[in-house]
Design a protein around this motif. Structure first.
Motif, PDB file in Angstrom:
ATOM      1  N   GLN A 393      17.392  28.192   7.857  1.00  0.00           N
ATOM      2  CA  GLN A 393      18.586  27.545   8.402  1.00  0.00           C
ATOM      3  C   GLN A 393      19.398  26.873   7.306  1.00  0.00           C
ATOM      4  OE1 GLN A 393      17.878  24.962  11.700  1.00  0.00           O
ATOM      5  NE2 GLN A 393      16.797  26.499  12.917  1.00  0.00           N
ATOM      6  N   PHE A 394      18.716  26.250   6.339  1.00  0.00           N
ATOM      7  CA  PHE A 394      19.451  25.534   5.297  1.00  0.00           C
ATOM      8  C   PHE A 394      20.193  26.499   4.379  1.00  0.00           C
ATOM      9  CE2 PHE A 394      20.276  22.032   2.429  1.00  0.00           C
ATOM     10  CZ  PHE A 394      20.330  20.974   3.313  1.00  0.00           C
ATOM     11  N   LEU A 397      23.295  27.107   6.151  1.00  0.00           N
ATOM     12  CA  LEU A 397      24.174  25.939   6.032  1.00  0.00           C
ATOM     13  C   LEU A 397      24.942  25.959   4.709  1.00  0.00           C
ATOM     14  CD1 LEU A 397      23.290  22.283   6.877  1.00  0.00           C
ATOM     15  CD2 LEU A 397      24.060  22.828   4.588  1.00  0.00           C
ATOM     16  N   MET A 398      24.243  26.150   3.587  1.00  0.00           N
ATOM     17  CA  MET A 398      24.897  26.153   2.277  1.00  0.00           C
ATOM     18  C   MET A 398      25.850  27.339   2.148  1.00  0.00           C
ATOM     19  SD  MET A 398      23.852  23.394   1.017  1.00  0.00           S
ATOM     20  CE  MET A 398      24.809  23.614  -0.469  1.00  0.00           C
ATOM     21  N   TYR A 399      25.468  28.487   2.722  1.00  0.00           N
ATOM     22  CA  TYR A 399      26.345  29.669   2.683  1.00  0.00           C
ATOM     23  C   TYR A 399      27.662  29.359   3.389  1.00  0.00           C
ATOM     24  CZ  TYR A 399      28.062  34.426   3.435  1.00  0.00           C
ATOM     25  OH  TYR A 399      28.838  35.549   3.462  1.00  0.00           O
ATOM     26  N   ASN A 400      27.592  28.755   4.583  1.00  0.00           N
ATOM     27  CA  ASN A 400      28.807  28.461   5.350  1.00  0.00           C
ATOM     28  C   ASN A 400      29.694  27.461   4.615  1.00  0.00           C
ATOM     29  OD1 ASN A 400      27.767  30.151   7.240  1.00  0.00           O
ATOM     30  ND2 ASN A 400      27.663  28.670   8.888  1.00  0.00           N
ATOM     31  N   LEU A 401      29.101  26.404   4.022  1.00  0.00           N
ATOM     32  CA  LEU A 401      29.904  25.397   3.335  1.00  0.00           C
ATOM     33  C   LEU A 401      30.572  25.965   2.077  1.00  0.00           C
ATOM     34  CD1 LEU A 401      27.730  22.146   3.602  1.00  0.00           C
ATOM     35  CD2 LEU A 401      29.793  22.740   4.878  1.00  0.00           C
ATOM     36  N   GLY A 477      35.937  30.118  13.853  1.00  0.00           N
ATOM     37  CA  GLY A 477      35.861  28.708  14.218  1.00  0.00           C
ATOM     38  C   GLY A 477      34.468  28.258  14.631  1.00  0.00           C
ATOM     39  N   ILE A 478      33.428  28.987  14.191  1.00  0.00           N
ATOM     40  CA  ILE A 478      32.056  28.644  14.571  1.00  0.00           C
ATOM     41  C   ILE A 478      31.236  28.207  13.359  1.00  0.00           C
ATOM     42  CG2 ILE A 478      29.954  29.525  15.708  1.00  0.00           C
ATOM     43  CD1 ILE A 478      31.641  31.412  17.269  1.00  0.00           C
ATOM     44  N   GLY A 479      31.696  28.527  12.146  1.00  0.00           N
ATOM     45  CA  GLY A 479      30.897  28.280  10.939  1.00  0.00           C
ATOM     46  C   GLY A 479      30.460  26.838  10.780  1.00  0.00           C
ATOM     47  N   LEU A 480      31.401  25.876  10.915  1.00  0.00           N
ATOM     48  CA  LEU A 480      31.040  24.466  10.745  1.00  0.00           C
ATOM     49  C   LEU A 480      30.250  23.937  11.939  1.00  0.00           C
ATOM     50  CD1 LEU A 480      34.229  22.955   9.060  1.00  0.00           C
ATOM     51  CD2 LEU A 480      32.024  23.511   8.020  1.00  0.00           C
ATOM     52  N   ALA A 481      30.448  24.529  13.131  1.00  0.00           N
ATOM     53  CA  ALA A 481      29.616  24.146  14.278  1.00  0.00           C
ATOM     54  C   ALA A 481      28.159  24.517  14.015  1.00  0.00           C
ATOM     55  CB  ALA A 481      30.116  24.825  15.549  1.00  0.00           C
ATOM     56  N   ILE A 482      27.940  25.678  13.373  1.00  0.00           N
ATOM     57  CA  ILE A 482      26.583  26.087  12.994  1.00  0.00           C
ATOM     58  C   ILE A 482      26.011  25.098  11.979  1.00  0.00           C
ATOM     59  CG2 ILE A 482      25.268  27.882  11.781  1.00  0.00           C
ATOM     60  CD1 ILE A 482      27.098  29.941  13.057  1.00  0.00           C
ATOM     61  N   VAL A 487      22.100  20.680  10.739  1.00  0.00           N
ATOM     62  CA  VAL A 487      21.830  19.309  10.291  1.00  0.00           C
ATOM     63  C   VAL A 487      21.130  18.521  11.385  1.00  0.00           C
ATOM     64  CG1 VAL A 487      22.898  17.152   9.567  1.00  0.00           C
ATOM     65  CG2 VAL A 487      23.720  19.300   8.637  1.00  0.00           C
ATOM     66  N   GLU A 488      21.564  18.685  12.640  1.00  0.00           N
ATOM     67  CA  GLU A 488      20.909  17.990  13.757  1.00  0.00           C
ATOM     68  C   GLU A 488      19.470  18.462  13.930  1.00  0.00           C
ATOM     69  OE1 GLU A 488      23.492  18.798  16.997  1.00  0.00           O
ATOM     70  OE2 GLU A 488      24.935  17.210  16.472  1.00  0.00           O
ATOM     71  N   ASN A 489      19.205  19.745  13.678  1.00  0.00           N
ATOM     72  CA  ASN A 489      17.819  20.242  13.731  1.00  0.00           C
ATOM     73  C   ASN A 489      16.948  19.570  12.676  1.00  0.00           C
ATOM     74  OD1 ASN A 489      18.324  21.914  15.857  1.00  0.00           O
ATOM     75  ND2 ASN A 489      18.448  23.802  14.673  1.00  0.00           N
TER      76      ASN A 489
END
Length: 513
Positions: A393-394, A397-401, A477-482, A487-489
């Protein structure tokens, strides 16, 4: 001779008129051939029956072209041309009938396409509804967990107060026993002194001074006895008060336990509802993976075939429309893939591993190598520490950012991204959502891109929220929601700060266990 000459002119005029009619019929026939050819090309990608019809039309066109050649050679043989014309008229009627059937099939397929589009719209509405329901359940679960933590803290405070009260009560009991022992000693001394007083009564003259001293000591001891008695009364009152407080604390503890039991039941209900929601989400994921993507793949396949095989026969407007269709299908495919990725975040195994963040960032840089070279981007990863994370998952996360920072870079300035992390104490962070007693791994991702207005710092983490049109910046419009869900996980929080044309900074705080 004059009548013969007139008859010959009449025959020539008739022959000329017949030739004109023949030319008109050839032109009409040519138009029909073009129309049949267009119809055959449009129907080429339909069902197998349409393919057979297209082949038959091709053969008929070849035969018609051959007949045109024969008719040109035999223009003088008017009788044969008339027979051929009659035959061709019959063929034209057949072809017109076949064209009508093909048009009906095309209309039927358009209706089927609209039905599929309507079904896809309904599925998207259901998906949005299920996502909203899931967020509501998650919010309720978060509130219930916060209340449970608060009540546990209150319970611990009550228990600590009860322990202190018990210690004070034990201390006062010990003091009471000491006072009682001292009072016993004083009584024994008084008895002893009375005995001494009786003995010294006989020696009154000799022991007068000693008697005076003894009386003073007795008076002093009586005063001490009265003081001890007063202290004992006060200690008893304090003990009674503390017993009452203890009973009050016990009653409050019983009420707190009942409330805690009720909240545990509510938590179990919410957990059961969440399990049902997850099952529904898994069912929807299956539908998205198979039933929704299958017609979409067919649309993309057929559009690609038409653009490759019929490119020369399409008008510029037709090519443009097919390209728009291909782009729309691609966006729909990306949307479905992103929705599936978003839904899988909570269903994947939460296996935490101690991992160096530098390793994950290098893997993401390798995956985005082409985009980094195209943007002439520089990515600095400095002062990175290890963190206890869900690796898969992380990495997402880094890929999306990083990909977001590259996408929203300025066109005339090379993209510069700085990533760093450190371990900080919660009480040094001015954020009410962080525990002051815990240590956090603080990860920041900063870029020099176009940025965004500060009032959108919360909105950008919502599903389907885009600050720019699809024609300017591609995306769903879903990348930052992911990113936020990941982060919540990790039981952490993420914040975003930015200004227009001044880049953006994303700060992530993950607890260190």
């Amino acid at each position: 001779m004059h009548p013969m000459i007139t008859r010959t002119k009449l025959e020539e005029d008739e022959l000329i008129n017949m030739r004109k009619e023949l030319i008109l019929e050839k032109e009409e026939k040519g138009r029909l051939v073009v129309e049949l050819s267009i119809a055959n090309k449009e129907l080429a990608f339909q069902k197998e029956e349409k393919g057979k019809r297209a082949a038959e039309l091709g053969i008929a066109n070849i035969e018609l072209a051959f007949q045109d050649d024969e008719k040109g050679k035999r223009a003088a043989e008017l009788g044969i041309a008339n027979k051929e014309l009659a035959f061709q008229d019959g063929e034209k009627g057949k072809r017109a009938a076949e064209l009508g059937i093909a048009n009906k099939e095309l209309v039927f397929q358009d209706e089927e396409k609209e039905k599929r589009a309507a079904e896809l719209g309904i599925a998207n509405i259901e998906l949005a509804f299920q996502v909203e329901e899931k967020e509501k359940r998650a919010a309720e679960l978060i509130i219930a967990n916060k209340e449970l933590v608060f009540q546990n803290e209150e319970k611990e405070k009550r228990a600590a107060e009860l322990i202190i009260a018990n210690k004070e009560l034990a201390f006062q009991n010990e003091e009471k026993e000491k006072r009682a022992a001292e009072l016993g000693v004083a009584n024994k001394e008084l008895v002893f002194q009375n005995q001494e007083k009786e003995k010294r009564a006989e020696e009154k003259e000799k022991r007068a001074a000693e008697l005076i001293i003894a009386n003073k000591e007795l008076a002093f001891q009586n005063e001490e006895k009265e003081k001890r008695a007063a202290e004992l009364i006060i200690a008893n009152k304090e003990l009674a008060f503390q017993n009452e407080e203890k009973e009050k604390r016990a009653a409050e503890l019983v009420i707190a336990n009942k409330e805690l039991a009720f909240q545990n039941e509510e938590k179990e209900k919410r957990a059961a509802e969440l399990v049902i929601a997850n099952k529904e989400l898994l069912a929807f994921t299956y539908i998205s993976s198979h039933d929704l993507q299958e017609p979409l793949r067919k649309i993309q396949t057929f559009v690609t075939i038409i653009l490759e095989n019929e490119n020369e026969n399409l008008s510029e407007k037709g090519k443009y429309n097919f390209q728009r269709m291909q782009l729309a299908a691609g966006r729909m495919q990306q949307l479905i893939d992103d929705l599936l990725a978003f839904s899988r975040i909570n269903t994947t195994d939460h296996k935490f591993e101690k991992t160096e963040l530098g390793i994950i960032i290098e893997e993401v840089k390798t995956e985005l190598k082409d985009t980094i070279q195209e943007k002439h981007a520089v990515i600095e990863a400095i002062e990175l520490c290890a963190a206890n994370i869900i690796v898969f998952q992380f990495r997402q996360l880094m890929y999306n950012l990083i990909s977001n920072a590259l996408k929203f870079s300025k066109p005339d300035i090379a993209s510069h991204i700085i990533i760093k992390s450190s371990i900080v104490k919660g009480n040094k962070l001015s954020n009410d959502n962080l525990s002051p007693d815990k240590n956090y791994c603080h990860i920041s991702v900063k870029d020099n891109g176009i940025g965004f207005e500060p009032q959108f710092s919360e909105r950008i983490f919502e599903v389907f929220q885009k600050l720019h049109g699809k024609d300017v910046y591609a995306g769903t419009g879903i990348g930052l929601a992911i990113v936020k869900k990941i982060v919540e996980n990790h039981n952490g929080i993420i914040t975003a700060t930015s200004e227009l044309d001044k880049g953006a900074t994303f700060d992530i705080y993950i607890p260190v266990y």
